[in-house]
Every structure is written in structure tokens, then in C-alpha cells.
Design a protein around this motif. Structure first.
Motif, PDB file in Angstrom:
ATOM      1  N   SER A 125      58.258 -32.980  51.627  1.00 56.00           N
ATOM      2  CA  SER A 125      59.076 -32.036  50.874  1.00 56.00           C
ATOM      3  C   SER A 125      60.428 -32.670  50.556  1.00 56.00           C
ATOM      4  CB  SER A 125      59.236 -30.733  51.651  1.00 56.00           C
ATOM      5  OG  SER A 125      58.041 -29.982  51.541  1.00 56.00           O
ATOM      6  N   SER A 126      61.184 -32.004  49.693  1.00 57.39           N
ATOM      7  CA  SER A 126      62.355 -32.687  49.137  1.00 57.39           C
ATOM      8  C   SER A 126      63.593 -31.799  49.078  1.00 57.39           C
ATOM      9  CB  SER A 126      62.010 -33.142  47.718  1.00 57.39           C
ATOM     10  OG  SER A 126      63.185 -33.522  47.029  1.00 57.39           O
ATOM     11  N   SER A 127      64.748 -32.425  49.270  1.00 53.13           N
ATOM     12  CA  SER A 127      66.021 -31.719  49.123  1.00 53.13           C
ATOM     13  C   SER A 127      66.232 -31.230  47.690  1.00 53.13           C
ATOM     14  CB  SER A 127      67.171 -32.641  49.524  1.00 53.13           C
ATOM     15  OG  SER A 127      67.082 -33.880  48.855  1.00 53.13           O
ATOM     16  N   PRO A 132      60.905 -29.574  36.864  1.00 54.39           N
ATOM     17  CA  PRO A 132      59.472 -29.398  37.141  1.00 54.39           C
ATOM     18  C   PRO A 132      59.074 -30.060  38.463  1.00 54.39           C
ATOM     19  CG  PRO A 132      59.821 -29.969  34.837  1.00 54.39           C
ATOM     20  CD  PRO A 132      61.162 -30.100  35.511  1.00 54.39           C
ATOM     21  N   TYR A 133      59.692 -31.194  38.772  1.00 51.27           N
ATOM     22  CA  TYR A 133      59.405 -31.870  40.051  1.00 51.27           C
ATOM     23  C   TYR A 133      59.765 -30.966  41.228  1.00 51.27           C
ATOM     24  CZ  TYR A 133      60.272 -34.958  44.061  1.00 51.27           C
ATOM     25  OH  TYR A 133      60.284 -35.509  45.319  1.00 51.27           O
ATOM     26  N   ALA A 134      60.964 -30.404  41.180  1.00 48.95           N
ATOM     27  CA  ALA A 134      61.418 -29.568  42.301  1.00 48.95           C
ATOM     28  C   ALA A 134      60.555 -28.315  42.424  1.00 48.95           C
ATOM     29  CB  ALA A 134      62.891 -29.206  42.108  1.00 48.95           C
ATOM     30  N   ALA A 178      68.825 -30.199  33.546  1.00 53.11           N
ATOM     31  CA  ALA A 178      69.522 -29.340  34.510  1.00 53.11           C
ATOM     32  C   ALA A 178      69.822 -30.238  35.707  1.00 53.11           C
ATOM     33  CB  ALA A 178      68.657 -28.154  34.912  1.00 53.11           C
ATOM     34  N   GLU A 179      71.091 -30.413  36.011  1.00 55.91           N
ATOM     35  CA  GLU A 179      71.465 -31.381  37.056  1.00 55.91           C
ATOM     36  C   GLU A 179      71.527 -30.716  38.433  1.00 55.91           C
ATOM     37  OE1 GLU A 179      71.494 -34.111  38.632  1.00 55.91           O
ATOM     38  OE2 GLU A 179      72.881 -35.335  37.458  1.00 55.91           O
ATOM     39  N   VAL A 180      71.229 -31.486  39.444  1.00 57.40           N
ATOM     40  CA  VAL A 180      71.473 -31.084  40.836  1.00 57.40           C
ATOM     41  C   VAL A 180      72.744 -31.818  41.235  1.00 57.40           C
ATOM     42  CG1 VAL A 180      70.613 -31.275  43.189  1.00 57.40           C
ATOM     43  CG2 VAL A 180      69.045 -30.664  41.327  1.00 57.40           C
TER      44      VAL A 180
END
Ligand code: NAP
Ligand code: GDD
Length: 346
Positions: free
Chosen positions: A131-133, A154-156, A286-288
């Protein structure tokens, strides 16, 4: 002898985890995608001419549930580590459905295959989900297990799906399934289109006169960057623990892309501002903006802690990429050159 099955064995984390498991006496099986060019360079030292006797590679794909089921059923491994994914955030906007299928539904395919073996034979198979931050997306830092997800790509979104399927199989079928919510981790084996490696490759090539400029996107984004070698140790420890649960793996310190570039160029006595230019094509839809993990609970529970500082990580990456650029320079001077072409917008 314990047996482990890894997806993503040819990736950054897969290569480090394979080394770790072989050192600890495991029989390791890795799933490799068929590709028209060789894709095993990160593990060639383990599966090349002097192949490690305890490593076996199999063709397979996270989109192919029959092949996954057959492998899990035949091998009946003690542990499955799902590291395979379309893992590039920016590419996931271009390949949203594929990313959902491989990075998201792929998790379900593995879990269902494990469930099937467990229900038919009683054999328990422990499962690790990468899983991912990125799942935290726009939620304010610091992020920990109690922080709500707000995925921004889409990845998140695919990772959030995989996360909940993992929890759901643990709660519904009593499968020993753990999510490791890993914050960014890098190494000299990092893919060259992720920002840290893109920077350190450019540092080497610019220093050796092979490249003039480095184009980047958002320099203000902040990430909690650790070393992949340290993080695969945490994955392993999760599956050795007596209780199946989820964990956050991070260093607890974040830096900006700008700071990373500044330090990487300074290591070879270059001023980053003379070489880095900002190109909007590298911005995200859309930036994180800010990921910063709180690993305290993981450190307390697993006795794990990150061993590599931010500066040590950059030093190791720059050193390796300087060496690579020196070899490239020799080829270049001999009239040969490596092809560095990619699609170019990552
Ligand atoms: P990586 O270097 O991009 O490796 C991804 C692996 O997945 C490669 O082995 C790749 O095979 C394989 N793969 C891609 N599509 C596949 C498919 N359709 N079927 C089977 N395998 C497929 O990624 P990484 O940095 O090692 O990350 C490992 C995992 O952790 C990924 O799931 C990633 O999303 C997740 N993660 C990474 C980080 C990080 O900062 N590195 C943080 C949190 C979570 P090829 O070699 O053939 O491309
Ligand atoms: N790739 C890239 N290329 N990123 C850039 C660039 C550039 O030219 N310029 C600035 N950035 C910024 C991105 O906008 C992002 O904010 C940050 O650098 C990090 O980008 P990446 O290195 O591509 O990583 P990521 O954070 O998007 O995703 C990685 O970490 C996730 C964990 O948080 C990947 O490894 C994911 O698979 C992983 O889940």
C-alpha cells in the motif's frame, strides 16, 4: 525452508526483498512479466549466469488470474508479497483503467487465490500488500494509520481499493493479510522516471558533459523519502509478527523536491539553479503536496527503524549515477551511446 512468492520481483523493492529473503534461507519464487526486452536487470546478479539455487522465476501477470491461481495453488507458499503494480502516479492518468486493473484488482486476484488454497487445504498463506502513502493524497500531514484517505490519482484510487480488499479478506476469511503503507523510498535501483532518480541520473550526466539541462515539474512538493533497502525489512517483519494488521513505514521527516535537487547537485560541486528548469509538462493534474509519515507505532511494534539518513540516501544514489555516467562517457567517446529515450512526460 520457508517459501515466498513475490510479484514485482524485477522492480526496485522486489530486488531488495529477494536478496533479504534469500539471505534468510527462503526459497523465493518471483513472477515476471513477459516483455520484448530483458526486464530482469535488477536481479541479474541473482538469476543470471551464476543463478542462486533458491530463486525461481515464473511468467505471470497481475491481470491474469488463472496464471496467478495456478502458481499459488502449485507452490502453496508460506508468504506472498504483492509488490507488482503500474506504480507511476503520472502515468496512471494516461492508463487509468489498466492501473485500476493491475494495481487494484490484481490484489483481489491474489487474495482470492490464497483464500481458495486456504479453504481447500487449510494451508495458511501470509499476504503482504504494498500500500502507498499516495492514498493520503490531500489530507494534511503528518499521516498515520488513523488518517483518512483522499486519493488524488488513478494510481492512488487503485491502491485504496487494494488496501480495503486486503483488510476485507483479513476480516472475512481470517487470512493473515497486512498492508504496509509505505512512504516514498528510493535507491540506486529506483526507476529513472521517479523524481529522485531522474535528478541523480541528470547530476551524473551533466557532470560528465552528457546532458545540459534537467526539466522538472513541481519543485515545492514535499516527500518523506527513505531507503528501499530499509523498507523491505519492514515488509518482512510484518509477516513474521504474531498478529495480522496494517502499518505505516516512513522516516518521519519530509523535504521538498527543490531541497533534494539542491543537495544532489552540491555533492558534485554544481549549483542546481544553473541546470534545473521548470517545465509544466511534468506537473500533475492533481498534486499531492505534502506527505510526511508517522512511523512510531511501527517502530514500537516491529522493532524496526530506518537506517539511512536523507543525505546518505542522496550520496549513495549520486555516487552510483556518477559511476554510470562515467561508463556512458567512455561509450560516448567511442562513438557509441546508450538510448535514454522514454515517452518523456514523466
Ligand atoms: P517498481 O520499481 O515500479 O516495480 C514494479 C514492479 O511491478 C515491476 O517488477 C514490474 O515489472 C511489476 N509489474 C508492473 N505491471 C505488472 C503486471 N501487470 N503484472 C505483474 N507485475 C507487474 O516499483 P517499486 O518502487 O519497487 O514499488 C513496489 C510496490 O510498492 C509497488 O506496488 C508500488 O506501487 C508500491 N509502493 C512503492 C513506493 C515507493 O516509493 N517505491 C511507495 C509505496 C508503495 P517490470 O519490471 O516488468 O516493469
Ligand atoms: N516523476 C516526477 N518527475 N516527479 C516530479 C517531477 C518530475 O520531473 N518534478 C517534480 N516532481 C514531483 C511530483 O509532482 C511529486 O510531487 C514528487 O515529485 C514525487 O514524484 P515521484 O518521484 O514520481 O513519486 P510519487 O510521490 O508521485 O510516487 C511514488 O511514491 C508513492 C508513495 O508515496 C511512487 O513510487 C508510487 O508508486 C508510490 O506509491
Amino acid at each position: 525452508m520457508k517459501t515466498a512468492l513475490l510479484t514485482g520481483v524485477t522492480g526496485q523493492d522486489g530486488s531488495y526483498l529477494t536478496e533479504l529473503l534469500l539471505e534468510r534461507g527462503y526459497m523465493v519464487h518471483g513472477i515476471v512479466r513477459r516483455s520484448s526486452t530483458f526486464n530482469t536487470n535488477r536481479i541479474d546478479h541473482l538469476c543470471g549466469e551464476e543463478a542462486h539455487p533458491h530463486l525461481t522465476l515464473h511468467y505471470g501477470d497481475l491481470a491474469d488470474s488463472i496464471a496467478l491461481s495456478r502458481l499459488i495453488n502449485t507452490l502453496q507458499p508460506d508468504e506472498v508479497y504483492n509488490l507488482g503494480a503500474q506504480s507511476h502516479v503520472k502515468v496512471s492518468w494516461d492508463q487509468a483503467e489498466y492501473t485500476a486493473d493491475v494495481t487494484g484488482v490484481g490484489v483481489l486476484r491474489l487474495l482470492e487465490a490464497i483464500r481458495d488454497v486456504q479453504e481447500r487445504t487449510g494451508k495458511g498463506i501470509r499476504f503482504y500488500q504494498a500500500s502507498s502513502s499516495e492514498m493520503y493524497g490531500s489530507t494534511a500531514p503528518p499521516q498515520g494509520l488513523a488518517t483518512p484517505f483522499h486519493p488524488r490519482s488513478p494510481y492512488a484510487c487503485a491502491k485504496v481499493y487494494g488496501f480495503w480488499q486486503t483488510v476485507n479478506h483479513r476480516e472475512s476469511y481470517d487470512i493473515f493479510a497486512c498492508n504496509g503503507i509505505l512512504f516514498n523510498h528510493e535507491s540506486p535501483r529506483r526507476g529513472e522516471t521517479f523524481v529522485t532518480r531522474k535528478i541523480t541520473r541528470a547530476v551524473g550526466r551533466i557532470k560528465m558533459g552528457l546532458q545540459k539541462k534537467l526539466s522538472l515539474g513541481n519543485l515545492e512538493a514535499r516527500r518523506d523519502w527513505g531507503h528501499a533497502r530499509d523498507y523491505v525489512e519492514a515488509m518482512y517483519l510484518m509477516l513474521q509478527h504474531e498478529v495480522a494488521r496494517d502499518y505505516v513505514v516512513a522516516t518521519g521527516t519530509a523535504y521538498s523536491v527543490r531541497e533534494f535537487a539542491q543537495r544532489a547537485f552540491a555533492l558534485v560541486d554544481l549549483d542546481w539553479e544553473e541546470y534545473v528548469e521548470v517545465n509544466p509538462k511534468f506537473f500533475r493534474l492533481a498534486e499531492v503536496e505534502h506527505l510526511l509519515g508517522d512511523p512510531q507505532d511501527t517502530c514500537d511494534t516491529l522493532g524496526w527503524k530506518p537506517q539511512t539518513s536523507f543525505d546518505q540516501l542522496i550520496e549513495e544514489m549520486v555516487e552510483t549515477d556518477m559511476e554510470m555516467a562515467r561508463r556512458e562517457r567512455v561509450l560516448h567517446d567511442a562513438g557509441l551511446s546508450l538510448c535514454l529515450a522514454g515517452v518523456g512526460n514523466e
